[in-house]
Design a protein around this motif. Structure first.
Motif, PDB file in Angstrom:
ATOM      1  N   PRO A   1     -23.930  72.115 -14.922  1.00 30.51           N
ATOM      2  CA  PRO A   1     -24.394  71.113 -13.959  1.00 30.51           C
ATOM      3  C   PRO A   1     -24.279  69.701 -14.526  1.00 30.51           C
ATOM      4  O   PRO A   1     -24.483  69.490 -15.715  1.00 30.51           O
ATOM      5  N   GLY A   2     -23.933  68.774 -13.673  1.00 32.53           N
ATOM      6  CA  GLY A   2     -23.932  67.367 -14.074  1.00 32.53           C
ATOM      7  C   GLY A   2     -22.732  66.917 -14.868  1.00 32.53           C
ATOM      8  O   GLY A   2     -22.759  65.856 -15.470  1.00 32.53           O
ATOM      9  N   THR A   3     -21.655  67.707 -14.860  1.00 28.23           N
ATOM     10  CA  THR A   3     -20.481  67.288 -15.616  1.00 28.23           C
ATOM     11  C   THR A   3     -19.475  66.572 -14.737  1.00 28.23           C
ATOM     12  O   THR A   3     -18.370  66.272 -15.179  1.00 28.23           O
ATOM     13  N   GLY A   4     -19.819  66.328 -13.499  1.00 29.32           N
ATOM     14  CA  GLY A   4     -18.941  65.518 -12.658  1.00 29.32           C
ATOM     15  C   GLY A   4     -18.013  66.301 -11.756  1.00 29.32           C
ATOM     16  O   GLY A   4     -16.984  65.779 -11.335  1.00 29.32           O
ATOM     17  N   LYS A   5     -18.351  67.537 -11.413  1.00 26.89           N
ATOM     18  CA  LYS A   5     -17.478  68.322 -10.542  1.00 26.89           C
ATOM     19  C   LYS A   5     -17.445  67.726  -9.135  1.00 26.89           C
ATOM     20  O   LYS A   5     -16.376  67.491  -8.571  1.00 26.89           O
ATOM     21  N   THR A   6     -18.615  67.487  -8.593  1.00 28.15           N
ATOM     22  CA  THR A   6     -18.680  66.885  -7.262  1.00 28.15           C
ATOM     23  C   THR A   6     -18.038  65.503  -7.290  1.00 28.15           C
ATOM     24  O   THR A   6     -17.311  65.122  -6.376  1.00 28.15           O
ATOM     25  N   LEU A   7     -18.300  64.795  -8.363  1.00 33.23           N
ATOM     26  CA  LEU A   7     -17.730  63.448  -8.508  1.00 33.23           C
ATOM     27  C   LEU A   7     -16.207  63.497  -8.520  1.00 33.23           C
ATOM     28  O   LEU A   7     -15.543  62.683  -7.869  1.00 33.23           O
ATOM     29  N   LEU A   8     -15.632  64.476  -9.226  1.00 27.70           N
ATOM     30  CA  LEU A   8     -14.173  64.620  -9.272  1.00 27.70           C
ATOM     31  C   LEU A   8     -13.617  64.863  -7.868  1.00 27.70           C
ATOM     32  O   LEU A   8     -12.603  64.264  -7.486  1.00 27.70           O
TER      33      LEU A   8
ATOM     34  N   ALA B   1     -17.211  57.046 -23.205  1.00 25.89           N
ATOM     35  CA  ALA B   1     -16.528  56.526 -22.018  1.00 25.89           C
ATOM     36  C   ALA B   1     -17.445  56.563 -20.794  1.00 25.89           C
ATOM     37  O   ALA B   1     -17.476  55.621 -19.994  1.00 25.89           O
ATOM     38  N   ILE B   2     -18.198  57.654 -20.649  1.00 28.58           N
ATOM     39  CA  ILE B   2     -19.103  57.761 -19.495  1.00 28.58           C
ATOM     40  C   ILE B   2     -20.176  56.675 -19.569  1.00 28.58           C
ATOM     41  O   ILE B   2     -20.494  56.018 -18.569  1.00 28.58           O
ATOM     42  N   LEU B   3     -20.712  56.457 -20.787  1.00 32.81           N
ATOM     43  CA  LEU B   3     -21.720  55.405 -20.948  1.00 32.81           C
ATOM     44  C   LEU B   3     -21.140  54.059 -20.530  1.00 32.81           C
ATOM     45  O   LEU B   3     -21.783  53.270 -19.838  1.00 32.81           O
TER      46      LEU B   3
ATOM     47  N   SER C   1     -25.018  65.876 -20.581  1.00 33.21           N
ATOM     48  CA  SER C   1     -24.002  65.914 -19.529  1.00 33.21           C
ATOM     49  C   SER C   1     -23.794  64.508 -18.973  1.00 33.21           C
ATOM     50  O   SER C   1     -24.564  63.591 -19.272  1.00 33.21           O
ATOM     51  N   GLY C   2     -22.764  64.363 -18.164  1.00 31.54           N
ATOM     52  CA  GLY C   2     -22.487  63.063 -17.551  1.00 31.54           C
ATOM     53  C   GLY C   2     -23.660  62.543 -16.744  1.00 31.54           C
ATOM     54  O   GLY C   2     -23.980  61.355 -16.775  1.00 31.54           O
ATOM     55  N   ALA C   3     -24.321  63.460 -16.042  1.00 30.69           N
ATOM     56  CA  ALA C   3     -25.450  63.042 -15.217  1.00 30.69           C
ATOM     57  C   ALA C   3     -26.582  62.506 -16.099  1.00 30.69           C
ATOM     58  O   ALA C   3     -27.229  61.517 -15.765  1.00 30.69           O
ATOM     59  N   GLU C   4     -26.800  63.164 -17.244  1.00 31.35           N
ATOM     60  CA  GLU C   4     -27.856  62.701 -18.144  1.00 31.35           C
ATOM     61  C   GLU C   4     -27.507  61.339 -18.731  1.00 31.35           C
ATOM     62  O   GLU C   4     -28.380  60.473 -18.879  1.00 31.35           O
TER      63      GLU C   4
ATOM     64  N   GLY D   1     -11.021  56.291 -11.460  1.00 32.96           N
ATOM     65  CA  GLY D   1     -11.573  55.336 -12.419  1.00 32.96           C
ATOM     66  C   GLY D   1     -13.071  55.504 -12.622  1.00 32.96           C
ATOM     67  O   GLY D   1     -13.605  55.138 -13.667  1.00 32.96           O
ATOM     68  N   ASP D   2     -13.739  56.079 -11.642  1.00 32.21           N
ATOM     69  CA  ASP D   2     -15.181  56.290 -11.771  1.00 32.21           C
ATOM     70  C   ASP D   2     -15.518  57.499 -12.629  1.00 32.21           C
ATOM     71  O   ASP D   2     -16.660  57.692 -13.012  1.00 32.21           O
ATOM     72  N   VAL D   3     -14.516  58.327 -12.871  1.00 31.24           N
ATOM     73  CA  VAL D   3     -14.751  59.516 -13.679  1.00 31.24           C
ATOM     74  C   VAL D   3     -14.260  59.239 -15.090  1.00 31.24           C
ATOM     75  O   VAL D   3     -13.076  59.010 -15.303  1.00 31.24           O
ATOM     76  N   ALA D   4     -15.174  59.252 -16.030  1.00 31.56           N
ATOM     77  CA  ALA D   4     -14.786  59.017 -17.420  1.00 31.56           C
ATOM     78  C   ALA D   4     -14.631  60.359 -18.113  1.00 31.56           C
ATOM     79  O   ALA D   4     -15.242  61.343 -17.714  1.00 31.56           O
ATOM     80  N   GLY D   5     -13.833  60.380 -19.185  1.00 31.27           N
ATOM     81  CA  GLY D   5     -13.593  61.641 -19.874  1.00 31.27           C
ATOM     82  C   GLY D   5     -12.915  62.602 -18.911  1.00 31.27           C
ATOM     83  O   GLY D   5     -12.225  62.176 -17.989  1.00 31.27           O
TER      84      GLY D   5
ATOM     85  N   VAL E   1     -18.604  53.466 -18.440  1.00 30.94           N
ATOM     86  CA  VAL E   1     -18.380  53.398 -16.990  1.00 30.94           C
ATOM     87  C   VAL E   1     -19.670  53.033 -16.265  1.00 30.94           C
ATOM     88  O   VAL E   1     -19.690  52.183 -15.373  1.00 30.94           O
ATOM     89  N   HIS E   2     -20.754  53.665 -16.685  1.00 32.71           N
ATOM     90  CA  HIS E   2     -22.010  53.399 -15.980  1.00 32.71           C
ATOM     91  C   HIS E   2     -22.616  52.064 -16.394  1.00 32.71           C
ATOM     92  O   HIS E   2     -23.276  51.407 -15.585  1.00 32.71           O
ATOM     93  N   ALA E   3     -22.383  51.671 -17.653  1.00 30.15           N
ATOM     94  CA  ALA E   3     -22.920  50.385 -18.107  1.00 30.15           C
ATOM     95  C   ALA E   3     -22.222  49.233 -17.391  1.00 30.15           C
ATOM     96  O   ALA E   3     -22.747  48.125 -17.307  1.00 30.15           O
TER      97      ALA E   3
HETATM   98  P1  ADP Z   1     -21.882  68.398 -10.847  1.00 29.22           P
HETATM   99  O1  ADP Z   1     -20.880  68.801 -11.885  1.00 29.22           O
HETATM  100  O2  ADP Z   1     -23.167  69.127 -11.072  1.00 29.22           O
HETATM  101  O3  ADP Z   1     -21.375  68.461  -9.471  1.00 29.22           O
HETATM  102  P2  ADP Z   1     -21.957  65.609 -10.285  1.00 29.22           P
HETATM  103  O4  ADP Z   1     -20.522  65.426 -10.038  1.00 29.22           O
HETATM  104  O5  ADP Z   1     -22.820  65.667  -9.102  1.00 29.22           O
HETATM  105  O6  ADP Z   1     -22.219  66.883 -11.188  1.00 29.22           O
HETATM  106  O7  ADP Z   1     -22.430  64.458 -11.271  1.00 29.22           O
HETATM  107  C1  ADP Z   1     -23.668  63.840 -11.146  1.00 29.22           C
HETATM  108  C2  ADP Z   1     -23.593  62.415 -11.596  1.00 29.22           C
HETATM  109  O8  ADP Z   1     -23.357  62.334 -12.993  1.00 29.22           O
HETATM  110  C3  ADP Z   1     -22.459  61.658 -10.965  1.00 29.22           C
HETATM  111  O9  ADP Z   1     -22.832  61.091  -9.778  1.00 29.22           O
HETATM  112  C4  ADP Z   1     -22.142  60.584 -12.006  1.00 29.22           C
HETATM  113  O10 ADP Z   1     -22.972  59.474 -11.850  1.00 29.22           O
HETATM  114  C5  ADP Z   1     -22.511  61.249 -13.303  1.00 29.22           C
HETATM  115  N1  ADP Z   1     -21.330  61.773 -13.989  1.00 29.22           N
HETATM  116  C6  ADP Z   1     -21.115  63.070 -14.309  1.00 29.22           C
HETATM  117  N2  ADP Z   1     -19.946  63.214 -14.958  1.00 29.22           N
HETATM  118  C7  ADP Z   1     -19.400  62.002 -15.038  1.00 29.22           C
HETATM  119  C8  ADP Z   1     -18.183  61.501 -15.588  1.00 29.22           C
HETATM  120  N3  ADP Z   1     -17.299  62.306 -16.190  1.00 29.22           N
HETATM  121  N4  ADP Z   1     -17.937  60.175 -15.485  1.00 29.22           N
HETATM  122  C9  ADP Z   1     -18.820  59.359 -14.895  1.00 29.22           C
HETATM  123  N5  ADP Z   1     -19.974  59.769 -14.349  1.00 29.22           N
HETATM  124  C10 ADP Z   1     -20.281  61.067 -14.413  1.00 29.22           C
END
Ligand code: ADP
Ligand code: MG
Ligand code: ZN
Length: 615
Positions: A207-214, A341-343, A369-372, A165-169, A345-347
């Protein structure tokens, strides 16, 4: 590899043993005698003779170069030693003095003290020395002397608290990962058909597309142990240590199966082995070990390897073949819906006004990117606090989009009126050229407030919907728009400034890509003249053509930009009154919206202006 490690260990133990023997020798040769000697008092030979005559000597030990004797001074026994003087009568003297027991060795060494000093103390000292040394070393070298024992702390069961649920898109990525989680929970469902679990899945994307987050979400959703380690943690100072860590990680994982192992930034160890002489041995050994381990375990036991990278093209092909990382899960930059969707989730985590238009923000952030996006929401919240408000409003978010794109406003930058005028004309030049071409995105905002990024002003264009393709006409229109700023300066002031440097860079980049990669030039057919190196990291390119062709490319790029520049100048000349009017308006307001801009542009021109134009 095993041997290498053993060799290393052997060497270390050998050094240890040598130090031990050395210390023992030192102790027995110097320290023990010194300690024992301390109890013996040195005297001269005449004292010995005197005592002998007085009959107080009870024992005497005759050594090669000294005589040690015991004196019984009315019950108080003392040990003395004296040099041995060539004295032929010595034995007779001793014999005469019947009390002296000169056959035996004097027991002046306390056996327990001797034992402690020659054996126990050195060993204790050595152990202390060894631990202190090792601790210092491992601090400096990151555990490389731990003899291949991996630091078990790194593979803790993650308690990330994140869910899908924390991962949008990223719906495709989520789907693939949900399946893996499901397999770990219901293996029999898959076993009945005979399907086996993919051994590994590789998350790739910028970078910042949520790989680690996934991966963290997988950890949160799958109720199995989750080992998380970063690729850089395998990089060790000594050859073989990284490999040992890999071995240890997989051993732990096998013991805990079913479980998930996540290796972040796997490109640190998974780079192509290029066979260069003097290549990185340590890294190659670590990679080899990883390959071996991934082959070695049984897919049915339920150990899944997840890995993430943003440099998939640099990974070793052996790592990517089916049976190792047989799944590739792309985590691309989010599209319009994904950004929205990402906006959201964070909002969710912050207090906002109820009527926020996330779609507008998402449209203004193409390519983010998601991080941005997460950062934009946070910047908005910070701005709300700065302005003393309780909730975040639309303008907070709009401003923070600009902060992320162009930096903060430089409110007290002093810019002369004359320069401001040039900047205003420059920006309106961009906007006007954009508005007068049909293949161009609508103008969203124009501003001449300087930003910390160095931008003195900018024109924001926002597409209505999501664009996946770029037509040749659109590309040309974009280049013309980029040249519009400089064109306005040339037409109005008859000179040019350095303010166009960024425009020039972007225009050249696009024109070049049109020629070398998109096959959009008149003189080359569909030929790839450039290859992209790091698709996800900036996308730098390298030329793949002869020097003659390279010269030809430059010429072609120049032609494209020149044509666009001429076109832009023509558009501005045709609309010179609007250019002046809009520039004055912008100079006065400093920031205008797209609507204001279009309203003035579409307004009927005043008649006197028309007549001016005709003259
Ligand atoms: P990377 O792909 O470089 O590993 P991260 O997973 O570390 O990127 O993402 C960094 C941050 O960006 C996350 O902690 C999260 O807050 C935000 N983020 C990135 N992608 C998403 C997403 N799809 N949904 C929600 N938050 C995201
Ligand atoms: Mg990451
Ligand atoms: Zn410009």
């Amino acid at each position: 590899m095993n041997e290498q490690r053993n060799n290393n260990n052997k060497k270390n133990y050998l050094i240890f043993a040598l130090i031990c023997v050395g210390l023992l020798l030192v102790f027995n040769a110097f320290i023990v005698p010194a300690v024992n000697k301390a109890k013996i008092k040195e005297t001269n030979y005449s004292f010995f003779l005197k005592q002998l005559d007085a009959g107080t000597v009870t024992q005497a030990e005759i050594k090669d170069d000294s005589i040690v004797f015991e004196v019984n001074d009315s019950g108080d026994k003392k040990l003395y030693s004296t040099v041995k003087i060539e004295d032929p009568d010595l034995v007779e003297r001793l014999y005469k003095n019947g009390k002296v027991d000169f056959t035996g060795k004097i027991e002046h060494e306390n056996p327990i003290v001797t034992f402690i000093f020659s054996w126990v103390l050195p060993i204790i000292l050595m152990v202390v020395l060894w631990t202190v040394l090792m601790r210092g070393m491992s601090k400096r070298m990151g555990n490389s002397m731990a003899f291949g024992k991996s630091n078990a702390k790194i593979y803790v069961k993650a308690q990330t608290g994140k869910t899908f649920g924390d991962v949008a898109g990223q719906d495709e990525a989520k789907e693939a990962l949900v399946e893996i989680v499901d397999f770990l929970h219901n293996p029999q469902k898959y076993a009945e058909i005979g399907a086996s679990l993919p051994k590994g899945a590789l998350l790739v994307g910028p970078p910042g597309t949520g790989k680690t987050l996934l991966a963290q979400a997988v950890a949160g959703e799958a109720n199995v142990p989750f080992f998380s380690i970063s690729g850089s943690e395998f990089v060790e100072m000594f050859v073989g240590m990284g490999a040992a860590k890999v071995r240890d990680l997989f051993k732990q994982a096998n013991d805990k199966a079913p479980c998930i192992v996540f290796i972040d930034e796997i490109d640190t160890i998974g780079k192509k082995r290029d066979g260069h002489i003097g290549g990185n041995d340590e890294r190659e050994q670590t990679l080899n070990q990883l390959l071996t381990e991934m082959d070695g375990f049984d897919g049915k036991r339920g150990v899944v390897i997840l890995a993430a990278t943003n440099r998939p093209d640099s990974l070793d092909p052996a790592l990517l073949r089916p049976g190792r990382f047989d799944r590739r899960i792309p985590a691309e930059l989010p599209d319009l819906a994904g950004r929205e969707a990402i906006l959201r989730v964070h909002a969710h985590k912050i207090k906002t006004d109820p009527d926020i238009d996330y779609n507008a923000i998402a449209r203004a952030t193409a390519g983010a990117s998601g991080a941005e996006l997460a950062n934009i929401i946070n910047e908005g919240a910070l701005r709300a606090v700065r302005n003393g408000r309780q909730t975040v409003c639309q303008s907070d978010l709009e401003e923070s989009v600009e902060v992320v794109i162009a930096g903060y406003q430089r409110k007290n930058a002093v810019i002369s009126q004359q320069e401001k005028e040039i900047i205003a004309y420059h920006e309106i030049g961009h906007a006007l050229v954009a508005a007068k071409q049909k293949d161009s995105a609508p103008v969203h905002k124009i501003t001449i407030i300087p930003r910390t990024s160095g931008a003195l002003g900018y024109t924001m264009q926002v597409d209505e919907g999501e664009k996946f393709l770029l037509t040749k006409e659109e590309a040309l229109a974009r280049i013309a728009t980029l040249t519009g700023g400089r064109s306005a300066e040339e037409i109005i002031f008859n000179s040019c400034t350095t303010g166009a440097s960024n425009d020039i860079e972007k225009a050249t980049q696009l024109a070049r890509a049109m020629v070398t990669r998109y096959g959009m030039s008149s003189s080359f057919d569909m030929i790839a003249l450039e290859t992209v190196n790091n698709q996800y990291l900036g996308g730098d390119t390298s030329l793949a053509c002869s020097p003659e062709t390279a010269a030809h490319i430059d010429e072609e790029v120049n032609n494209i930009v020149r044509t666009a520049h001429e076109k832009a100048k023509q558009i501005l000349r045709d609309n010179i009154n609007k250019l002046r009017e809009l520039s004055h308006y912008l100079l006065e307001k400093e920031t205008i919206t797209g609507e204001e801009f279009m309203a003035i542009l579409n307004k009927e021109s005043a008649p006197e202006e028309l007549s001016n134009d005709l003259i």
